[in-house]
Design a protein around this motif. Structure first.
Motif, mmCIF file in Angstrom:
data_model
loop_
_atom_site.group_PDB
_atom_site.id
_atom_site.type_symbol
_atom_site.label_atom_id
_atom_site.label_comp_id
_atom_site.label_asym_id
_atom_site.label_seq_id
_atom_site.Cartn_x
_atom_site.Cartn_y
_atom_site.Cartn_z
ATOM 1 N N ILE A 1 -26.972 -20.733 -10.620
ATOM 2 C CA ILE A 1 -26.366 -21.321 -9.420
ATOM 3 C C ILE A 1 -27.116 -20.791 -8.188
ATOM 4 C CG2 ILE A 1 -24.257 -21.500 -8.030
ATOM 5 C CD1 ILE A 1 -22.688 -21.323 -10.705
ATOM 6 N N GLY B 1 -27.388 -25.792 -5.415
ATOM 7 C CA GLY B 1 -26.613 -26.353 -6.522
ATOM 8 C C GLY B 1 -26.860 -25.628 -7.837
ATOM 9 N N LEU B 2 -26.448 -26.272 -8.909
ATOM 10 C CA LEU B 2 -26.572 -25.699 -10.250
ATOM 11 C C LEU B 2 -27.866 -26.208 -10.898
ATOM 12 C CD1 LEU B 2 -25.434 -24.316 -12.838
ATOM 13 C CD2 LEU B 2 -24.151 -26.426 -13.265
ATOM 14 N N ALA C 1 -21.616 -21.794 -15.321
ATOM 15 C CA ALA C 1 -22.175 -23.138 -15.104
ATOM 16 C C ALA C 1 -21.211 -24.216 -15.575
ATOM 17 C CB ALA C 1 -23.499 -23.265 -15.837
ATOM 18 N N SER D 1 -18.112 -24.281 -15.471
ATOM 19 C CA SER D 1 -16.937 -24.529 -14.638
ATOM 20 C C SER D 1 -17.262 -25.458 -13.460
ATOM 21 C CB SER D 1 -16.357 -23.211 -14.125
ATOM 22 O OG SER D 1 -17.317 -22.583 -13.308
ATOM 23 N N TRP D 2 -18.537 -25.843 -13.361
ATOM 24 C CA TRP D 2 -18.945 -26.780 -12.302
ATOM 25 C C TRP D 2 -18.033 -28.006 -12.316
ATOM 26 C CZ3 TRP D 2 -22.496 -25.226 -8.917
ATOM 27 C CH2 TRP D 2 -23.026 -26.162 -8.024
ATOM 28 N N ALA D 3 -17.655 -28.473 -11.155
ATOM 29 C CA ALA D 3 -16.784 -29.643 -11.033
ATOM 30 C C ALA D 3 -15.521 -29.475 -11.885
ATOM 31 C CB ALA D 3 -17.535 -30.920 -11.413
ATOM 32 N N LEU E 1 -22.180 -36.822 -11.310
ATOM 33 C CA LEU E 1 -22.395 -35.651 -10.446
ATOM 34 C C LEU E 1 -23.710 -35.742 -9.673
ATOM 35 C CD1 LEU E 1 -21.046 -32.882 -12.865
ATOM 36 C CD2 LEU E 1 -20.007 -33.656 -10.725
ATOM 37 N N LEU F 1 -27.873 -30.090 -10.151
ATOM 38 C CA LEU F 1 -26.590 -30.702 -9.773
ATOM 39 C C LEU F 1 -26.280 -30.266 -8.346
ATOM 40 C CD1 LEU F 1 -25.534 -29.769 -13.186
ATOM 41 C CD2 LEU F 1 -24.905 -32.003 -12.375
ATOM 42 N N GLN G 1 -24.902 -29.099 -4.808
ATOM 43 C CA GLN G 1 -23.776 -28.248 -4.407
ATOM 44 C C GLN G 1 -22.595 -29.059 -3.869
ATOM 45 O OE1 GLN G 1 -23.625 -24.961 -4.831
ATOM 46 N NE2 GLN G 1 -21.578 -24.901 -3.933
ATOM 47 N N ALA H 1 -19.829 -29.518 -6.245
ATOM 48 C CA ALA H 1 -19.453 -28.359 -7.079
ATOM 49 C C ALA H 1 -17.941 -28.264 -7.296
ATOM 50 C CB ALA H 1 -19.965 -27.067 -6.451
ATOM 51 N N GLN H 2 -17.169 -28.651 -6.282
ATOM 52 C CA GLN H 2 -15.708 -28.516 -6.380
ATOM 53 C C GLN H 2 -15.023 -29.838 -6.722
ATOM 54 O OE1 GLN H 2 -14.480 -25.623 -6.401
ATOM 55 N NE2 GLN H 2 -16.389 -24.636 -5.769
#
Ligand SMILES: Cc1cc2nc3c(=O)[nH]c(=O)nc-3n(C[C@H](O)[C@H](O)[C@H](O)COP(=O)(O)OP(=O)(O)OC[C@H]3O[C@@H](n4cnc5c(N)ncnc54)[C@H](O)[C@@H]3O)c2cc1C
Length: 273
Positions: free
Chosen positions: A59, A63-64, A81, A83-85, A127, A168, A170, A173-174
């Motif tokens: 990360i 982004g990832l 990683a 846990s992304w999104a 994503l 991916l 940032q 990310a959430q």
């Protein structure tokens, strides 16, 4: 199978030199789909990528970054990683078949296949993932995976290129997600699948459908449906009626057309909870 040459380089430069020598080189990652093709004589020069240092999941501020040789099994729910999104990557990786396949199947191989029924591929598209690729010469290029997804189903998405990593952004990310599929059995390949991604501010609302046409259908800008996702199937009916739908032993075109609207609604509703 007749293999004239087998190479196992430890650096990217050597792969590029080999790509320059002959375009008929087969890049081997986990081998889950390539090995059967090699058995059928698809190529006579193999470049095994397994020693390249591309099995990372890092990360960074932008982004990832997922290295091309990262296996799907390493995206366990416990990894940062994954846990992304809100866990979409872990959930999508787990959908990619049994653990013995996920132990060897890589992110790079999955991107190269660009299979429209792969939940992980649909998740990457939702994503807004970018591919970082290199060819035999020239600087690395960043390519939106959505442009690869538009290619004809029988073309190799990365032809003549080595995928280094997937980025991916940032910004998502959430994001919250929803995932809805129909299949003949829970572990079978999806007949139709929908992945929805919604940012906390609801400025990005996207649904990606797979298993409908040969390519995934990316539906972005769906903000107007957030108050009432139940309106989505009706709103999509015209668009879906114009698509040339897949029809095979798993499901007819008509079934897929019906399910696409229903699954889009289910996935979006989940993402909005
Ligand atoms: C029985 C079966 C069931 C499957 N079910 C699913 C499923 O449910 N969901 C799913 O998502 N996938 C599924 N797959 C597909 C497969 O597991 C994925 O596509 C997988 O991620 C391929 O990865 P690999 O590392 O094994 O690639 P390989 O088989 O080694 O290579 C596949 C292709 O990618 C190219 N390639 C590999 N790495 C790179 C790179 N870094 N740069 C450029 N090109 C590269 C190869 O040259 C080749 O053309 C299934 C496959 C099989 C055989």
């Amino acid at each position: 199978m007749h293999l004239a040459e087998y190479h196992r380089p430890v650096d990217v430069m050597t792969v590029r030199r080999l790509l320059a020598r002959t375009p008929a080189v087969a890049l081997l990652a986990g081998g889950t789909t390539l090995v059967p093709e090699l058995m059928a004589g698809a190529a006579d020069t193999v470049v095994d990528l397994c020693d390249l240092p591309l099995a990372f999941a890092d990360i960074h501020p932008d982004g990832l970054h997922l290295g091309a040789l990262l296996t799907l099994a390493s995206l366990t729910p416990a990894s940062a990683a994954a846990s992304w999104a809100n866990g979409l990557l872990a959930r999508a990786a787990q959908a990619a078949g049994p653990i013995n396949r996920r132990n060897v199947a890589t992110v790079g191989g999955l991107v190269a296949r660009a299979d429209s029924t792969s939940i992980f591929w649909l998740a990457l598209l939702a994503l807004e993932a970018q591919a970082i690729v290199v060819a035999a010469d020239g600087p690395p290029r960043q390519v939106a995976l959505r442009t690869l997804a538009d290619m004809p189903a029988d073309a190799s998405a990365l032809s003549g290129h080595l995928l280094l990593e997937v980025l991916l952004p940032q910004r998502l990310a959430q994001a919250r997600y929803g995932l809805a599929t129909v299949a003949r059995t829970p572990r079978d390949e999806a007949i139709v699948a929908a992945v929805a991604v919604v940012t906390p501010t609801r400025t990005t609302v996207t649904v990606v459908l797979g298993g409908v046409t040969g390519q995934p259908l990316v539906l972005s800008g769906l903000q107007e449906f957030t108050p009432d996702p139940a309106r989505l199937p009706e709103a999509l009916a015209d668009l879906l009626a114009r698509q040339e739908m897949v029809s095979d032993f798993r499901g007819s075109a008509d079934y897929r057309r019906q399910m696409a609207g229903i699954l889009a609604r289910r996935a979006l509703s989940q993402a909005l909870v």
